[in-house]
Design a protein around this motif. Structure first.
Motif, PDB file in Angstrom:
ATOM      1  N   ASN A   1       0.741  -1.161   0.094  1.00 30.17           N
ATOM      2  CA  ASN A   1       0.010   0.134   0.001  1.00 30.17           C
ATOM      3  C   ASN A   1       0.786   1.255  -0.078  1.00 30.17           C
ATOM      4  O   ASN A   1       0.376   2.371  -0.597  1.00 30.17           O
TER       5      ASN A   1
ATOM      6  N   LEU B   1       1.448   1.662  -3.670  1.00 28.39           N
ATOM      7  CA  LEU B   1       0.239   2.319  -4.355  1.00 28.39           C
ATOM      8  C   LEU B   1       0.363   3.914  -3.966  1.00 28.39           C
ATOM      9  O   LEU B   1      -0.164   4.550  -5.113  1.00 28.39           O
TER      10      LEU B   1
ATOM     11  N   GLU C   1       0.427   6.658  -7.206  1.00 28.38           N
ATOM     12  CA  GLU C   1      -0.897   7.402  -7.191  1.00 28.38           C
ATOM     13  C   GLU C   1      -0.861   8.602  -6.773  1.00 28.38           C
ATOM     14  O   GLU C   1      -1.774   9.461  -7.161  1.00 28.38           O
TER      15      GLU C   1
ATOM     16  N   TYR D   1      -4.478   7.854  -4.033  1.00 33.01           N
ATOM     17  CA  TYR D   1      -4.586   6.759  -3.155  1.00 33.01           C
ATOM     18  C   TYR D   1      -6.029   6.565  -2.448  1.00 33.01           C
ATOM     19  O   TYR D   1      -6.822   5.776  -2.266  1.00 33.01           O
TER      20      TYR D   1
ATOM     21  N   GLY E   1      -8.971   5.918  -4.324  1.00 30.35           N
ATOM     22  CA  GLY E   1      -8.978   4.428  -4.693  1.00 30.35           C
ATOM     23  C   GLY E   1      -8.725   4.384  -6.210  1.00 30.35           C
ATOM     24  O   GLY E   1      -9.005   3.386  -6.787  1.00 30.35           O
ATOM     25  N   SER E   2      -7.783   5.402  -6.871  1.00 29.90           N
ATOM     26  CA  SER E   2      -7.526   5.359  -8.189  1.00 29.90           C
ATOM     27  C   SER E   2      -6.818   4.120  -8.489  1.00 29.90           C
ATOM     28  O   SER E   2      -7.127   3.456  -9.635  1.00 29.90           O
ATOM     29  N   HIS E   3      -6.208   3.372  -7.478  1.00 26.55           N
ATOM     30  CA  HIS E   3      -5.446   2.275  -8.012  1.00 26.55           C
ATOM     31  C   HIS E   3      -6.400   1.044  -8.242  1.00 26.55           C
ATOM     32  O   HIS E   3      -5.733   0.137  -8.846  1.00 26.55           O
ATOM     33  N   ARG E   4      -7.444   1.265  -7.526  1.00 30.72           N
ATOM     34  CA  ARG E   4      -8.331  -0.164  -7.768  1.00 30.72           C
ATOM     35  C   ARG E   4      -8.706  -0.621  -9.004  1.00 30.72           C
ATOM     36  O   ARG E   4      -8.925  -1.721  -9.215  1.00 30.72           O
ATOM     37  N   SER E   5      -8.971   0.583 -10.131  1.00 26.84           N
ATOM     38  CA  SER E   5      -9.202  -0.082 -11.609  1.00 26.84           C
ATOM     39  C   SER E   5      -8.065  -0.119 -12.327  1.00 26.84           C
ATOM     40  O   SER E   5      -8.163  -0.472 -13.716  1.00 26.84           O
ATOM     41  N   LYS E   6      -6.720  -0.310 -11.638  1.00 20.41           N
ATOM     42  CA  LYS E   6      -5.751  -0.632 -12.463  1.00 20.41           C
ATOM     43  C   LYS E   6      -4.868  -2.237 -12.144  1.00 20.41           C
ATOM     44  O   LYS E   6      -4.153  -1.920 -11.348  1.00 20.41           O
ATOM     45  N   SER E   7      -5.534  -2.751 -12.878  1.00 19.78           N
ATOM     46  CA  SER E   7      -5.154  -4.317 -12.200  1.00 19.78           C
ATOM     47  C   SER E   7      -3.579  -4.422 -12.626  1.00 19.78           C
ATOM     48  O   SER E   7      -2.954  -4.980 -11.729  1.00 19.78           O
TER      49      SER E   7
ATOM     50  N   LEU F   1      -1.931  -3.053  -9.369  1.00 19.50           N
ATOM     51  CA  LEU F   1      -2.257  -3.666  -8.233  1.00 19.50           C
ATOM     52  C   LEU F   1      -1.087  -5.035  -8.419  1.00 19.50           C
ATOM     53  O   LEU F   1      -0.714  -5.577  -7.505  1.00 19.50           O
TER      54      LEU F   1
END
Length: 192
Positions: free
Chosen positions: A147, A150, A154, A159, A162-168, A171
């Motif tokens: 984290n 991340l 980001e 962060y 939650g912009s990282h959540r849509s970037k597989s 992750l």
């Protein structure tokens, strides 16, 4: 050829082979090897751990991901029409790949106007400062390499949104940073 001239040529040839720390250490998969090759890195990481509380293995894993320990790492060039250079993808530079604006913010915040992104001591201190802010703003433990990475990638606001959540892909990279941090941690316990 005179003796002084011969000596000068030999000294210049030897100096040109030295090179300093521009090239990354060999065997980047082994934390002990990295620190044995670069004692200055070890001192820098430990100073950052004492000052900011960020563990050495977390610093090393993020630096590996960002620059592979290259002091002069930069983002690739952008091209118009595939051939016309249009500058770099971003202003990220050095070991920590800090952006110009974030680096300037760091220098102002800690009073280190002469800090350089291609100096490991400064890059590690920057990372400690940034990760401490990630803890303060987003509650990310300083030992949480995944984290922390991340938030590092980001930005604090990205962060928290939650912009990282849509970037597989991101992750996946963050999980690799976490794995490397765990590996480095285990190795460091055996080489201290």
């Amino acid at each position: 050829m005179s003796r002084p001239l011969s000596a000068l040529i030999i000294v210049l040839l030897l100096a040109s082979c030295g090179g300093g720390y521009k090239a990354p250490p060999r065997n980047l998969d082994n934390a002990c090897s990295i620190l044995a090759q670069r004692p200055k890195y070890k001192r820098a990481f430990r100073a950052t751990q004492r000052k900011w509380g960020v563990p050495v293995h977390v610093q090393m894993a993020v630096i590996y991901q960002e620059s592979k320990f290259r002091s002069d790492a930069r983002t690739p060039h952008r091209y118009a029409l595939g051939v016309i250079p249009m500058g770099r993808v971003s202003s990220a530079y050095g070991y920590s790949q800090a952006l110009d604006g974030t680096w300037d913010e760091y220098k102002d915040a800690v009073g280190r106007r002469r800090a350089k992104r291609d100096d490991m001591r400064d890059a590690a201190d920057f990372m400690g400062w940034y990760m401490t802010r990630s803890y303060e703003r987003n509650g990310i433990a300083l030992t949480d390499a995944r984290n922390q990475y991340l938030a590092y990638h980001e930005g604090h606001t990205g962060y928290s949104r939650g912009s990282h959540r849509s970037k597989s892909w991101l992750l996946r990279v963050a999980s690799q940073v976490e794995q490397r941090a765990n590996t480095y941690s285990a190795q460091l316990r055996g080489c201290d």
